[in-house]
Design a protein around this motif. Sequence first.
Motif, PDB file in Angstrom:
ATOM      1  N   LEU A  83       0.500  -0.710   0.487  1.00  0.00           N
ATOM      2  CA  LEU A  83       0.041   0.232  -0.263  1.00  0.00           C
ATOM      3  C   LEU A  83       0.397   1.243   0.152  1.00  0.00           C
ATOM      4  CD1 LEU A  83      -2.424  -0.796   2.508  1.00  0.00           C
ATOM      5  CD2 LEU A  83      -2.802  -0.660   0.390  1.00  0.00           C
ATOM      6  N   CYS A  84       1.971   1.362   0.146  1.00  0.00           N
ATOM      7  CA  CYS A  84       2.977   2.242   1.327  1.00  0.00           C
ATOM      8  C   CYS A  84       3.569   2.546  -0.645  1.00  0.00           C
ATOM      9  CB  CYS A  84       4.470   2.192   1.271  1.00  0.00           C
ATOM     10  SG  CYS A  84       4.657   3.476   2.115  1.00  0.00           S
ATOM     11  N   GLN A  85       3.510   1.732  -1.369  1.00  0.00           N
ATOM     12  CA  GLN A  85       4.255   2.100  -2.790  1.00  0.00           C
ATOM     13  C   GLN A  85       3.055   2.242  -3.294  1.00  0.00           C
ATOM     14  OE1 GLN A  85       7.616   0.579  -4.202  1.00  0.00           O
ATOM     15  NE2 GLN A  85       7.003   1.940  -5.753  1.00  0.00           N
ATOM     16  N   CYS A  86       1.631   1.992  -3.362  1.00  0.00           N
ATOM     17  CA  CYS A  86       0.881   2.761  -4.342  1.00  0.00           C
ATOM     18  C   CYS A  86       0.993   3.727  -3.661  1.00  0.00           C
ATOM     19  CB  CYS A  86      -1.102   1.782  -3.759  1.00  0.00           C
ATOM     20  SG  CYS A  86      -1.040   0.096  -4.636  1.00  0.00           S
ATOM     21  N   GLY A  87       0.858   4.221  -2.871  1.00  0.00           N
ATOM     22  CA  GLY A  87       0.839   5.651  -2.746  1.00  0.00           C
ATOM     23  C   GLY A  87       1.670   7.023  -3.087  1.00  0.00           C
ATOM     24  N   ALA A  88       3.347   5.494  -3.156  1.00  0.00           N
ATOM     25  CA  ALA A  88       3.694   6.502  -3.977  1.00  0.00           C
ATOM     26  C   ALA A  88       4.134   6.546  -4.857  1.00  0.00           C
ATOM     27  CB  ALA A  88       6.106   5.431  -2.953  1.00  0.00           C
ATOM     28  N   SER A  89       3.306   5.460  -5.570  1.00  0.00           N
ATOM     29  CA  SER A  89       3.209   5.848  -7.322  1.00  0.00           C
ATOM     30  C   SER A  89       2.496   7.097  -7.611  1.00  0.00           C
ATOM     31  CB  SER A  89       2.205   4.371  -7.876  1.00  0.00           C
ATOM     32  OG  SER A  89       3.325   3.435  -7.396  1.00  0.00           O
ATOM     33  N   PHE A  90       1.204   6.871  -6.498  1.00  0.00           N
ATOM     34  CA  PHE A  90       0.873   8.311  -6.961  1.00  0.00           C
ATOM     35  C   PHE A  90       1.789  10.021  -7.276  1.00  0.00           C
ATOM     36  CE2 PHE A  90      -3.444   6.308  -6.383  1.00  0.00           C
ATOM     37  CZ  PHE A  90      -4.031   7.138  -7.190  1.00  0.00           C
TER      38      PHE A  90
ATOM     39  N   VAL B  33       1.664   5.231   2.847  1.00  0.00           N
ATOM     40  CA  VAL B  33       2.541   6.052   4.601  1.00  0.00           C
ATOM     41  C   VAL B  33       2.196   5.577   5.429  1.00  0.00           C
ATOM     42  CG1 VAL B  33       3.892   7.685   6.216  1.00  0.00           C
ATOM     43  CG2 VAL B  33       3.815   7.829   3.671  1.00  0.00           C
ATOM     44  N   MET B  34      -0.266   6.122   6.051  1.00  0.00           N
ATOM     45  CA  MET B  34      -0.164   5.283   7.309  1.00  0.00           C
ATOM     46  C   MET B  34      -0.706   4.036   6.859  1.00  0.00           C
ATOM     47  SD  MET B  34      -3.276   8.546   6.831  1.00  0.00           S
ATOM     48  CE  MET B  34      -3.822   7.635   8.366  1.00  0.00           C
ATOM     49  N   ALA B  35      -0.799   3.199   5.859  1.00  0.00           N
ATOM     50  CA  ALA B  35      -0.916   2.093   6.262  1.00  0.00           C
ATOM     51  C   ALA B  35       0.053   1.241   6.303  1.00  0.00           C
ATOM     52  CB  ALA B  35      -1.163   1.631   4.764  1.00  0.00           C
ATOM     53  N   LEU B  36       1.456   1.875   5.900  1.00  0.00           N
ATOM     54  CA  LEU B  36       2.643   1.151   6.585  1.00  0.00           C
ATOM     55  C   LEU B  36       2.851   1.485   8.534  1.00  0.00           C
ATOM     56  CD1 LEU B  36       5.277  -0.702   6.176  1.00  0.00           C
ATOM     57  CD2 LEU B  36       6.117   1.635   5.237  1.00  0.00           C
ATOM     58  N   LEU B  37       2.105   2.366   8.753  1.00  0.00           N
ATOM     59  CA  LEU B  37       2.345   2.455   9.798  1.00  0.00           C
ATOM     60  C   LEU B  37       1.189   1.960  10.982  1.00  0.00           C
ATOM     61  CD1 LEU B  37       3.589   4.301  12.419  1.00  0.00           C
ATOM     62  CD2 LEU B  37       1.915   6.083  12.051  1.00  0.00           C
ATOM     63  N   TRP B  38       0.614   1.421  10.407  1.00  0.00           N
ATOM     64  CA  TRP B  38       0.175   1.090  10.407  1.00  0.00           C
ATOM     65  C   TRP B  38      -0.681  -0.561  10.707  1.00  0.00           C
ATOM     66  CZ3 TRP B  38      -4.678   1.331  13.215  1.00  0.00           C
ATOM     67  CH2 TRP B  38      -5.378   0.532  14.120  1.00  0.00           C
ATOM     68  N   SER B  39       0.264  -1.127   9.572  1.00  0.00           N
ATOM     69  CA  SER B  39       0.761  -3.131  10.140  1.00  0.00           C
ATOM     70  C   SER B  39       1.912  -2.794  11.118  1.00  0.00           C
ATOM     71  CB  SER B  39       1.476  -2.386   8.221  1.00  0.00           C
ATOM     72  OG  SER B  39       2.974  -2.086   8.220  1.00  0.00           O
ATOM     73  N   SER B  40       2.278  -2.153  11.238  1.00  0.00           N
ATOM     74  CA  SER B  40       3.671  -2.000  12.289  1.00  0.00           C
ATOM     75  C   SER B  40       3.113  -2.120  13.879  1.00  0.00           C
ATOM     76  CB  SER B  40       5.156  -0.670  12.103  1.00  0.00           C
ATOM     77  OG  SER B  40       5.482  -0.853  10.837  1.00  0.00           O
TER      78      SER B  40
END
Length: 547
Positions: free
Chosen positions: A340-347, A529-536
Amino acid sequence: MKEVIIKKPILIIVSIFLLINYNVSPASSFLNTSRIGRKEYSLSLRRKTLFLSAIKKQQQQQKEDVVLRTNNLSSDRDDSISRSIIEEEGTILGFPKKSVATPLGLLLVSQFLLFIGVGAVIPSIPLYGKEIGLSSASNGLIISAPAVALLLGAKLGGNFADKARKPAMLIGMALVAVSDLGTALANGLVSVTIARLGLGAGRCINEAGERGMLADLAGRAPELRGRALSAQQATIALGIAIGAPLGGVVVERFGPRAAFLIVTAAALMVCVLYLFLPETINYNTSGSSQSRSNNISISNDYNKQTTTADVIVVGDGSDNENNGEWTKLLSSGTWRGLALCQCGASFGFAAKIASIPLIATSILPGGAAGAGALISIAGLSGIVGAPIGGWLTDQTSAKSTAMLSGLVSSTGLVLIPVALSFTTETTPLIPFLSEFLENTGLTLQAAAFSACAIVWSMGASAQGPALTALAQEMAPLGSEATAMALPRATGDATYIFAPFLLGLVADRYSLGTPGIECAVAGTATLLGVMALLWSSLMTEEEKPLIK
């Protein structure tokens, strides 16, 4: 006989007395007995549950102990192997000279040449669409066409690259050269689309091999993983910084099609350089990766008792298609957060291709040349951001670095509409800024927009090595390229519709709020970024990759 007759009425009287005073009956006596039995059964069940819970906790503790011993032993052996290689070969910038520094240097030189060509194309892609009469939304579809091929071929490209890195890189780069030449010679929408799909297919195969080779090289010096990845990111940024102004000048003088001839020539030169690279798969199966496999095998006896929910099962590399199964990887919260973080970066990268050059062309002096100059400066800022991201990855962790740099890049994009609203009439200027604008010939609007683009570039260039390092750290043994293709595939899937979506936003709202599509891209980056934080926060530390 009399005694029996006398005793019998006495017994009857005593029984009636007991029944009356103690309310005892045969039925109630049976029920009391049943209640007592149920209580005993309940207590027995509770004791059994507590006993099983204690056993489960003990097994979990044993599992954690095995994981800790395995990780410590693996780390010690990898460090020992790394030290022995350094003692035998010597070092260049900390990397073992023969096994890491030399092939890594050649790989970086190849990518530097390639991205000079890519940088030349970046300012011309949206202008190319405008030249053939496409709207912003339709232009976004052309821009995203390679992502379709990248998504569809990601798994196959990863599987191919896991068998041999070098052939994948050569075949993919040759297809890239042919496709860029086809784009330059295309004369209509259909031919352009076919050429762009071919470009995506070539990139899919080539980039899978490059990612795998870079993972192999970084695995030979794991303590310098962040430095190796940041060197790659800085090399790419430098290539774009040189190529973008070159492309802007070429577009102004010869038209957008000429830029694709530059990247075609660069791709052909890279194919020649790839011939001198070593194949890294053989080293990995007999070198450090083999030691990693041996380390993991110490816990095999215990792991036979665990389920597939506890670990991600991998093999020895003989069936890579199953080892890097994406559904298994996505059962992990960290892999989902990474995707999901990679998806956000692609935007953000979609905005860089579809929106930022058009805005820059309209507000910067020199038109396309000015847009190329901005992309060049943004690339140079990436040379600063990439080493920072690599250093933070080595010193802290890849995950925390990815989140921090993603926050920086999203802030740069979100502030673009604010920057475009600045005017000298409504915004007070400090003397230094006023003098700077006079000397450069920029408007306040153009200067603020350029600053936001540079902030995004620094954050994105720092986030790239961190996301790649995180994927490398979690990739299953023997299926590195296939596993690392997962976040890239999710990013490519996003890139299919992101330029089109940003184009729709620009077509509908940019007159009232210029740059609003960039703010949308920045918001998507922040959500990643929030998705990666949430997964952590919500998942436990990743389980080891057990054979």
